[in-house]
Every structure is written in C-alpha cells, then in structure tokens.
Design an enzyme around this catalytic site. Structure first.
Site, short mmCIF file in Angstrom:
data_model
loop_
_atom_site.label_atom_id
_atom_site.label_comp_id
_atom_site.label_asym_id
_atom_site.label_seq_id
_atom_site.Cartn_x
_atom_site.Cartn_y
_atom_site.Cartn_z
N ASP A 52 18.89 55.09 -3.44
CA ASP A 52 18.40 53.72 -3.57
C ASP A 52 19.30 52.73 -2.83
O ASP A 52 20.51 52.92 -2.77
CB ASP A 52 18.34 53.34 -5.06
CG ASP A 52 17.55 52.07 -5.30
OD1 ASP A 52 16.66 51.75 -4.49
OD2 ASP A 52 17.83 51.38 -6.30
N ASN A 100 5.51 54.34 -3.51
CA ASN A 100 5.99 53.71 -2.27
C ASN A 100 4.87 53.47 -1.27
O ASN A 100 5.02 52.67 -0.33
CB ASN A 100 7.07 54.55 -1.61
CG ASN A 100 8.40 54.49 -2.33
OD1 ASN A 100 9.26 55.34 -2.15
ND2 ASN A 100 8.58 53.48 -3.19
#
Length: 295
Positions: A52, A100
C-alpha cells in the site's frame, strides 16, 4: 548453524535498538551478512504483504501515479529477494484488488499494462524467480483481466511451474471474500457430485473448516499457513486480504513506510519480533515440560 543460545543473545541485543536499523545505510555485503545471521534462527514459512502507498508516494514525489506503481514493482523485487535470502518458503503479495477496477480508467489501463510487462520480466531467463527456483502463482479471479493479461499470466506460470524451492503468490484481481466464496462453492460441488451419480454409494461428506481451508486458492497452490502479514503506508486495516488465513497465529504488522520505500531495515524489525515470539513460545513449552517432569 549458530547455536540457539547465540541466536537468542543476538535477538535480545538487536531488538531494543531496532529503530536504529531503519536509519542505517550499509553495504550490500553487510546486508547479506545480516540476512545470513537472521536466517540461522527460526524463519516464517509464509509472509504476506499488502503493498500500500504507491499513489501517495507518487504524489509526495511529484510523480505520476503510474510511476508510483512502477516504483512499487521495484520494491517488490527488492523485498522478494530479501525473503528468498532468508529462506522464507512462501511470499504472498496483494497486487490488485477486485475493487481496484473501480479506479479511474487511465490508472486501471496503466496497471494492466504494467502487470502484463512485469509478469514476463519476472519470469525471464536468469531473472530472480529462476535464480531462486520460485514458482509463480497468480491467485484471484483472473477472468476479469483483459485477454492479453490472461495470456501473460498463463505464460508466466508455465515458465516457473517446474520450480519447487519457493512460492510467490501474486494476488490479482483478488479479494478474500471472493476466495472464501469460491472455496465454499467448490466444496458444495464436490459434496453433491456423488449424489448426482446414481451408481455411487459414497456417502456425502460434511463440510468442515478443514474442507474449506483445503479449497482456498492459495492453499490449493501449495501455500503453507500464513505466519506474518505486513501492510505498509500506515493504514491499519486488512482490506479484504487473506482474512481466512490470518485468523489464527498470524502476526500483523503495520509499517508507516510507503511500499516503494519499503526495504531491508523496515523488514528486519518485523522478522526480529517474529523470532522473539517463537523463542519465547519454545522457552515456555520447555519450562512447562520441565515442571511436569519435576513433579
């Protein structure tokens, strides 16, 4: 191999000063020596990473988001080599979540192009995976990928299918809920299959936790239990990654470092913490055994 007493001594010396490790910059030879010392102690069999912070890293550096993802790939290679030098059997990385696909189309397209090119680069002749004998598994709902990416996935897996020293699970497009749902569906199909075969006298088996566990995508591809889960960028949530696998005996670590900057001295304290917990557990087991023998 170093004696357990020596390793415990090293861990106790290094652990209180682990914050210093994040500030050090040492030669590659010294890094390898440090990894050699750590590898002499207990080593986790499976480490997972939620990679991340690529976009925030890019914005902070004045770069395009696509460049941040590219730098994140370089971090993956760096961290993977560290894990392989530590003889960690399996590494799983959260590369692309199913959700995503909801991101801006320009970013999704760039990520698909990056995935296609880097999958083939990872598996090229003489590359990291071949050097260390790593088998690549792409875990997730691959049918959601464009056909060109699906082709790259198949080629990459075929190129490494003969490797058996280590495993790299690249989870994309992935969600833990989807993995668990798929596992339950597979279990139900297997249980009902004998009922649809009138010539079969096999009883319908019961679906248990072990049954579901054995049908998880990652487990079916040879992954051992998850020992450590690391998330970078300071965010403290799991974001639907390996929720089933980390429900028991998995150490969770949340690093403030953005993934493209994550490296050896972010990871060393995590390994030291895991080793320290293993030594304490072994010591407690030994002490309980000594107490029972002395009664």
């Amino acid at each position: 191999m170093a004696k357990p007493f020596t390793l415990v001594f090293l861990l106790y010396i290094l652990y209180p000063f682990q914050w210093i490790l994040t500030k050090l910059r040492i030669t590659r030879l010294a890094q390898r020596s440090l990894l050699h010392i750590l590898a002499a102690g207990p080593i986790p069999g499976h480490v997972g990473f939620v990679m991340d912070g690529n976009r925030r890293y890019a914005r902070g550096k004045g770069k395009l988001v696509q460049e941040g993802h590219g730098d994140g790939y370089l971090a993956l290679r760096r961290v993977l080599e560290i894990c392989l030098r530590l003889n960690i059997r399996c590494v799983s990385v959260y590369a692309f979540a199913i959700d995503n696909f909801k991101r801006p189309q320009e970013e999704v397209t760039a990520l698909m192009q990056l995935a296609e090119s880097k999958l083939m680069e990872l598996c090229s002749h003489g590359d990291l995976l071949q050097e260390y004998g790593v088998k690549l598994n792409v875990i997730g709902r691959r049918s959601l990928f464009p056909e060109s990416v699906q082709t790259a996935v198949r080629k990459a897996e075929e190129l490494t299918e003969g490797n058996n020293r280590s495993i790299l699970n690249v989870c994309m497009p992935y969600s833990s809920r989807d993995e668990m749902t798929t596992a339950v569906e597979d279990c139900i199909r297997e249980v009902l299959a004998p009922a649809n075969d009138f010539m079969s006298n096999d009883p319908i088996e019961e679906i248990s936790e072990d049954t579901i566990d054995s049908h998880l995508m990652s487990v079916k591809r040879g992954s051992p239990p998850l020992d450590i889960l690391v998330r970078t960028s300071g965010v403290k949530r799991l974001s639907d990654f390996m929720l089933w696998q980390c429900c028991e005996n998995t150490q969770l670590h949340f690093s403030n470092t953005y993934w493209p900057d994550f490296g050896l001295f972010d990871f060393v304290p995590i390994i030291l913490e895991w080793q320290r917990s293993v030594w304490f557990h072994r010591q407690n087991v030994w002490l309980r055994g000594s107490d029972s023998r002395n009664r």
